[in-house]
Each structure stands twice: as structure tokens, then as C-alpha cells.
Design a protein around this motif. Structure first.
Motif, mmCIF file in Angstrom:
data_model
loop_
_atom_site.group_PDB
_atom_site.id
_atom_site.type_symbol
_atom_site.label_atom_id
_atom_site.label_comp_id
_atom_site.label_asym_id
_atom_site.label_seq_id
_atom_site.Cartn_x
_atom_site.Cartn_y
_atom_site.Cartn_z
ATOM 1 N N UNK A 45 6.847 7.363 -10.401
ATOM 2 C CA UNK A 45 7.748 6.462 -9.697
ATOM 3 C C UNK A 45 7.401 6.362 -8.230
ATOM 4 N N UNK A 46 7.771 5.243 -7.639
ATOM 5 C CA UNK A 46 7.535 5.019 -6.218
ATOM 6 C C UNK A 46 8.717 5.564 -5.420
ATOM 7 N N UNK A 47 8.602 5.447 -4.113
ATOM 8 C CA UNK A 47 9.680 5.828 -3.200
ATOM 9 C C UNK A 47 10.416 4.538 -2.852
ATOM 10 N N UNK A 48 11.395 4.155 -3.689
ATOM 11 C CA UNK A 48 12.049 2.854 -3.569
ATOM 12 C C UNK A 48 13.256 2.961 -2.661
ATOM 13 N N UNK A 75 0.199 8.306 6.107
ATOM 14 C CA UNK A 75 -1.201 7.998 6.324
ATOM 15 C C UNK A 75 -1.731 7.284 5.081
ATOM 16 N N UNK A 76 -2.385 6.150 5.272
ATOM 17 C CA UNK A 76 -2.914 5.434 4.121
ATOM 18 C C UNK A 76 -2.282 4.075 3.961
ATOM 19 N N UNK A 77 -2.532 3.424 2.822
ATOM 20 C CA UNK A 77 -2.138 2.031 2.639
ATOM 21 C C UNK A 77 -0.676 1.817 2.286
ATOM 22 N N UNK A 78 0.070 2.865 2.112
ATOM 23 C CA UNK A 78 1.471 2.698 1.753
ATOM 24 C C UNK A 78 1.648 2.600 0.249
ATOM 25 N N UNK A 79 2.784 2.056 -0.175
ATOM 26 C CA UNK A 79 3.108 1.940 -1.591
ATOM 27 C C UNK A 79 3.289 0.469 -1.957
ATOM 28 N N UNK A 104 0.206 -3.639 -1.132
ATOM 29 C CA UNK A 104 0.762 -2.338 -0.767
ATOM 30 C C UNK A 104 0.762 -2.206 0.747
ATOM 31 N N UNK A 105 1.825 -1.619 1.276
ATOM 32 C CA UNK A 105 1.891 -1.337 2.705
ATOM 33 C C UNK A 105 3.178 -0.562 2.973
ATOM 34 N N UNK A 106 3.509 -0.405 4.237
ATOM 35 C CA UNK A 106 4.689 0.368 4.624
ATOM 36 C C UNK A 106 5.856 -0.575 4.930
ATOM 37 N N UNK A 107 6.438 -1.107 3.885
ATOM 38 C CA UNK A 107 7.609 -1.963 3.989
ATOM 39 C C UNK A 107 8.821 -1.183 3.498
ATOM 40 N N UNK A 108 9.867 -1.196 4.293
ATOM 41 C CA UNK A 108 11.073 -0.465 3.885
ATOM 42 C C UNK A 108 12.141 -1.396 3.320
ATOM 43 N N UNK A 109 12.240 -2.612 3.823
ATOM 44 C CA UNK A 109 13.113 -3.638 3.265
ATOM 45 C C UNK A 109 12.386 -4.977 3.348
ATOM 46 N N UNK A 125 8.347 -9.602 4.634
ATOM 47 C CA UNK A 125 8.203 -8.147 4.529
ATOM 48 C C UNK A 125 7.783 -7.579 5.876
ATOM 49 N N UNK A 126 8.725 -7.038 6.647
ATOM 50 C CA UNK A 126 8.358 -6.433 7.923
ATOM 51 C C UNK A 126 7.647 -5.099 7.716
ATOM 52 N N UNK A 127 6.746 -4.776 8.614
ATOM 53 C CA UNK A 127 6.050 -3.492 8.579
ATOM 54 C C UNK A 127 6.891 -2.476 9.348
ATOM 55 N N UNK A 128 7.261 -1.396 8.682
ATOM 56 C CA UNK A 128 8.216 -0.457 9.276
ATOM 57 C C UNK A 128 7.582 0.525 10.253
#
Length: 604
Positions: A45-48, A75-79, A104-109, A125-128
Motif C-alpha cells: 500500500x501507498x502512503x495515502x 528522497x527520490x521520485x515520491x509515490x 509519481x511525485x511528492x503530492x499531498x493533496x 497537483x501541487x508539489x508539497x
């Protein structure tokens, strides 16, 4: 004039029997463990942190968007940003490869809305963590084209809304998720999807740290959208809109918030027609905080007096739903390490824990949103998980729930005043249904039913954000009498309408029966009559008193609103789909009904 009726005996059965049937007869929501196949490598599972239940492809069922990000400064491409397509029966297929090219990237909302005005929803999709934001433009058939935006917003939260009342969807971002000040950024839309920052729109910042969520709602009753910024830790912020997208900080602010909090819920809990606020974990002992609105946007913490049976748990959000169709919003707490907790509203904003509403689910649930995903007319819940490697889940509404046969209610309507000849009139109104979501009430449509002389026409209303809708009445010559009703139709095709409001072009204030507060163009309160009981045992109400709510067991009547008729049982033969609130001048039959309902309602 709209007359609303309900069957007294049927409503008493719902009010009295529904909580008992849950505890004795089974849960309201049952987990479908196979609904969502794991979306991340290894099956853990992802970190949703956030999700949306929404129709992305226009086929009239609800798809699911999971927004994943494994902690801050990863660190890395995110989920992956995960898209599940619904076949209409609650069977989901992961189509992320074709929909968003396995982005994939670091999007939280994300913010989902029709930004470019072509009639289908896009995804912002904003980058967090300071990277580049992305706008996914909908090309149709569940295919999106990604466009990098020249903006690194560091936003932990994003919401779309029409902030400047021009009919298109603007954007609100919460800046500072990666460690800066807890600020709010406003981007206005040119109508074609070009978003430009409105400098200085929201002054100052919230005192809390790491802004983690933002909600848009009409806090002060003036028919525009105000901003609630929820910070992860510390006090939250509230800013009031002047109607043009410029904001001032609310003079009274919000009561202090303790502990770590994640996802507020906004709805009218006490039936007085204004919007109150739930905040998870923000009270002493990590219990939920319930803030009651005075109608003008000043909030008082009344949690200790209004919530019974709560516990010290690590929670991640509160959602407002009405699956017993009694006209008030109950509350569901999305919990990290326990099953979701269901609190029943007694109709006046006092809540008691209802045991057994959910089957035990997974752990680490971080977010949840309600909607009918399997098309059976009952509310379901989709939850997102993280932290402990658990899975995202679907809880289907059981047959303990009635099928939705209750129309939406019109919470408030703005009444035009001093309308000039040959000038378009913008009318705003608020709609409430059986669930509060980040895309507002789930409707098939909202409109104004306008009568000019002998001619009637339906004028479509556009969603603004929160629970607000906007429609434009065409300009008319001097002296023309114009009548309109605000109406909404839910996904089960139940229609509810407010009482008619009448105004004269070139004349003074309009006359009507719906309490709309004090809008930008002026408004007047509606009125509520005590009702009568006909020979069939049904009761009907009409409007007479300006500041009070009207009583109806058919649909919600939150501040002098009025809605359409819905009688009879659903396809399962249960319930009358009743909604109830309190009139200003109680008729004798209503006093009897109220006493009976209170005596039969189960309390804990």
C-alpha cells in the motif's frame, strides 16, 4: 408556495428504530476487502494522505483518486498518483498508466475541478516539498495531459472554488508545508484555465505549523467562500472573503487547537442555518473539537457540552453525513488505529457514540470520503491509509441503511434587492444533502426555476465550492415581476426546491420565504408558518416567520429553507426518508412529534 408533507408514524419509526437496528441488527458500513488492489510495489500500500471520490470520466459513477506521499522531504521520485476507474458497481480498475502516465511525485493533496471550462474535471497537483506543481488537463475518456506549472508552491493542501464570483473555478493553496510560514495563496482563473496569483489576497499567516488542509465555506452567511486553514500542529486560521477574492482575517479568529490535527469537517450541526466546524484531535486528550458558529463567523468551542462517548484516539479527520435522513448531520471520525467512530446527532447538535456502525477495518487510515460507489443508493466510504503500510479500503453501505429517497435541501437563498432594468441578477444559494465532501453535495444538478410573466425557464446553477451554487437571471425591463425557486437534484434523482422568491425589476427588496442571511446584493429573511395536519395524518408546513427554520420530515430545512416533497418508502420497504427541524411557532402536532421522537431516540 411549496407544501411539504411527511407521514408521522413513518418518521417516528426511523428516529426511534434506526440506532437500535444498527447495534442489534448489524453495521451501517461493511468492508469490501477486495475493492482496491494495492497500488504500490510490494503490495504494502501507498502512503495515502488524501483521496477524492469523484466522477472523472463523466459516466455518472464515482471513481477514486489516491494522493500519495511518504512523509516529508522524501528522497527520490515520491509515490504514485493513483486513478481507479469504477465500472458503476463498485468494481475498480487501476488505470493510472493510461490516465496520468504512472505519474509519481511528492503530492499531498490535489484540487479537482473544471479549470479550463470545457465541461470535464482537471486535476491540479501541487508539489508539497518545493518542486514543480502539475496541472493534469482532462482530454476525455479518462486520459489526462500533464503540464508543469511555473510554480513551486510547497502546498500541503489545495482546493478549487469560485472566489471572485465570476463563474469559473479559482484555486486555493496552503503554502509552507515544507517548513515555511502557514500561509494561503489564491490563484484566479481567466476562465480558460490560466491561473494567476492574486497578490496579497490573504494577509498574514496562521500561528500553527505545517498547513495540512484547507476548507472553503461560507462562514459569515454573506454567500461567498471563506477560508479555513488547518495546520498540523497549533492554532488554525480563518479568513473572510469580501466577495472579490480578497480576504481579511476573522477578528475573533478560532478557538485554540491542541495536539496534531489533519482534516476538519464543516456542516450545520445544530440546525440554525449556519455552518459549524469539527476538528479532529484538537480537543483535550486528543478528542474532537466542535466549534459552533454564531451566524456571523464567530466560533465557540462547545465540545465538552455536546459530545458524549468520545475516546482518546489518534484520529485523522471528521466527515458529516446523514444516512438516517432525519435532517441533521451525524459525524464520522476517521481514526488511525481503531475502527471509524460514528456519532449520532440528536437534531440540536448534541452527539452520542453509536457502537457497531463500521466493521473493523485496517489500521493507519489517514483520510476518508463518502459517496455511493456501487450505485445502490446508499452511502459508502473510501479510506486512505499509510504510516504502517496498510491498504486503502472501501466500506460499502449495508442494507441497514435506507436507500436515499430524500431530496436535497436548500440551506439558504440570496434574495435580490434594488434590481436595475435590463441587468442580469446573480443569485447564490446553498444546498445540503446526505454527505459533505470536497466537491460539495453530490448532485445531478442545481438550478433556478424562473418565472417571468406566464413563462417558466430553468436556469442552470454552477457549483462555487463549499455548499454554494450560483445562477444568473437574465435582465428584464423596468416593472417586470420575476419569481424564482432554487432547486437541486441528487444522484438518485430526488429533487428539492426552496419556496419561491419574488422581486420587481426597478423595485425594492424582494419577498420570499427562504432565509439567505445578508448577501452581497442584499437579501431578506424568509418566513415560516406553523403547519396543519390533513386527514391522512400527514403534516404540511408553509412559511411565515423570518428568522426561524421550517419543519419538514421530507428534507432538511436549515434556516428557513423549503424543499420538495418525498413520500413513501424506499425499494427495501423501510423508512420515510424524513428530515426534521424546529419551526419558530410550534404547532401542537409538532410538539407531540418532537416529544415522541426524543423519548424514543436511543441515547448513550
Amino acid at each position: 408556495m411549496i407544501v411539504r408533507r411527511f407521514v408521522v408514524s413513518g418518521c417516528l419509526a426511523v428516529l426511534a428504530g434506526w440506532p437500535a437496528s444498527v447495534e442489534a441488527g448489524g453495521p451501517l458500513f461493511v468492508e469490501d476487502s477486495a475493492a482496491l488492489a494495492p497500488a504500490c510495489a510490494g503490495g504494502d500500500g501507498c502512503w495515502t494522505n488524501y483521496l477524492r471520490v469523484t466522477d472523472l470520466d463523466g459516466d455518472d459513477d464515482l471513481d477514486v483518486v489516491l494522493v500519495n506521499m511518504q512523509g516529508l522531504f522524501q528522497v527520490g521520485p515520491g509515490e504514485p498518483l493513483v486513478i481507479y476507474e469504477n465500472d458503476g458497481t463498485g468494481v475498480f480498475t487501476n488505470v493510472s498508466d493510461t490516465a496520468v502516465a504512472d505519474h509519481s511525485d511528492q503530492h499531498r493533496e490535489v484540487a479537482i475541478a473544471d479549470f479550463d471550462g470545457d465541461g470535464d474535471p482537471d486535476i491540479y497537483a501541487p508539489h508539497a516539498a518545493g518542486g514543480t506543481d502539475v496541472l493534469f488537463t482532462n482530454e476525455g475518456d479518462l486520459v489526462f495531459t500533464a503540464e508543469d506549472i511555473d510554480l513551486g508552491s510547497s502546498a500541503g493542501a489545495a482546493r478549487p472554488a469560485d472566489l471572485d464570483d465570476d463563474g469559473d473555478m479559482d484555486l486555493v493553496l496552503s503554502g509552507g508545508y515544507d517548513g515555511g510560514a502557514s500561509t494561503v495563496l489564491v490563484y484566479l482563473n481567466d476562465g480558460a484555465g490560466a491561473l494567476t496569483e492574486l497578490a496579497g489576497a490573504v494577509p498574514g499567516s496562521a500561528s500553527g505549523m505545517q498547513p495540512i488542509d484547507v476548507d472553503l465555506f461560507d462562514a459569515d452567511g454573506d454567500f461567498d467562500l471563506d477560508i479555513l486553514l488547518d495546520t498540523h500542529q497549533g492554532d488554525n486560521g480563518l479568513w473572510l472573503n469580501d466577495g472579490t477574492g480578497m480576504f481579511t482575517e476573522a477578528s475573533d479568529g478560532l478557538p485554540s487547537a491542541d495536539n496534531l490535527h489533519y482534516g476538519p469537517g464543516v456542516c450545520d450541526v445544530d440546525g440554525d442555518g449556519d455552518l459549524d466546524i469539527w476538528i479532529d484531535n484538537a480537543g483535550p486528550g486528543r478528542e474532537e473539537q466542535l466549534l459552533i458558529n454564531d451566524g456571523a463567523g464567530a466560533f465557540t468551542d462547545e465540545s465538552a457540552d455536546r459530545i458524549t462517548g468520545n475516546s482518546d484516539a489518534d484520529d485523522n479527520g471528521v466527515a458529516c453525513i446523514d444516512v438516517d435522513y432525519d435532517g441533521d448531520f451525524d459525524a464520522v471520525v476517521i481514526s488511525l488505529f481503531t475502527a471509524e467512530r460514528y456519532f449520532v446527532n440528536d437534531g440540536t447538535g448534541n452527539f452520542s457514540l453509536l457502537n457497531g456502525a463500521f466493521t473493523p477495518g485496517g489500521l493507519s487510515e489517514l483520510w476518508g470520503e463518502f459517496g455511493d460507489v456501487d450505485g445502490d443508493g446508499r452511502l459508502d466510504l473510501v479510506t486512505g491509509a499509510g504510516e504502517s503500510g496498510d491498504l486503502d479500503r472501501v466500506f460499502l453501505g449495508s442494507k441497514v441503511q435506507d436507500v436515499d429517497a430524500t431530496p436535497p435541501a436548500i440551506r439558504a437563498v440570496q434574495t435580490p434587492t434594488d434590481v436595475a432594468a435590463d441587468t442580469e441578477v446573480v443569485v447564490h444559494f446553498a444546498v445540503t444533502d446526505n454527505a459533505v465532501t470536497d466537491e460539495g453535495p453530490r448532485l445531478h444538478g442545481a438550478l433556478l426555476r424562473v418565472t417571468i410573466g406566464a413563462e417558466m425557464q430553468d436556469v442552470p446553477a454552477g457549483f462555487m465550492g463549499g455548499d454554494l451554487f450560483r445562477a444568473v437571471v437574465p435582465g428584464q425591463p423596468e416593472g417586470t415581476m420575476v419569481s424564482f425557486q432554487a432547486c437541486a437534484t441528487d444522484r438518485q434523482d430526488n429533487e428539492g426546491c426552496a419556496d419561491a422568491i419574488v422581486f420587481e425589476v426597478g423595485g425594492g427588496a424582494g419577498t420570499g420565504s427562504t432565509d439567505g442571511g445578508s448577501g452581497d446584493a442584499g437579501s431578506e429573511s424568509g418566513t415560516v408558518d406553523a403547519g396543519t395536519v390533513d386527514e391522512s395524518g400527514s403534516a404540511s408546513l408553509t412559511a411565515t416567520d423570518g428568522s426561524a427554520t421550517s419543519a419538514s420530515a421530507t428534507d432538511s430545512a436549515d434556516a428557513g429553507d423549503s424543499s420538495g416533497t418525498s413520500e413513501g418508502e424506499d425499494e427495501d420497504g423501510g423508512g420515510c426518508g424524513c428530515r426534521q427541524s424546529t419551526p419558530s411557532v410550534p404547532a401542537p402536532w409538532l410538539l407531540v412529534l418532537s416529544i415522541g421522537a426524543l423519548g424514543l431516540r436511543r441515547r448513550r
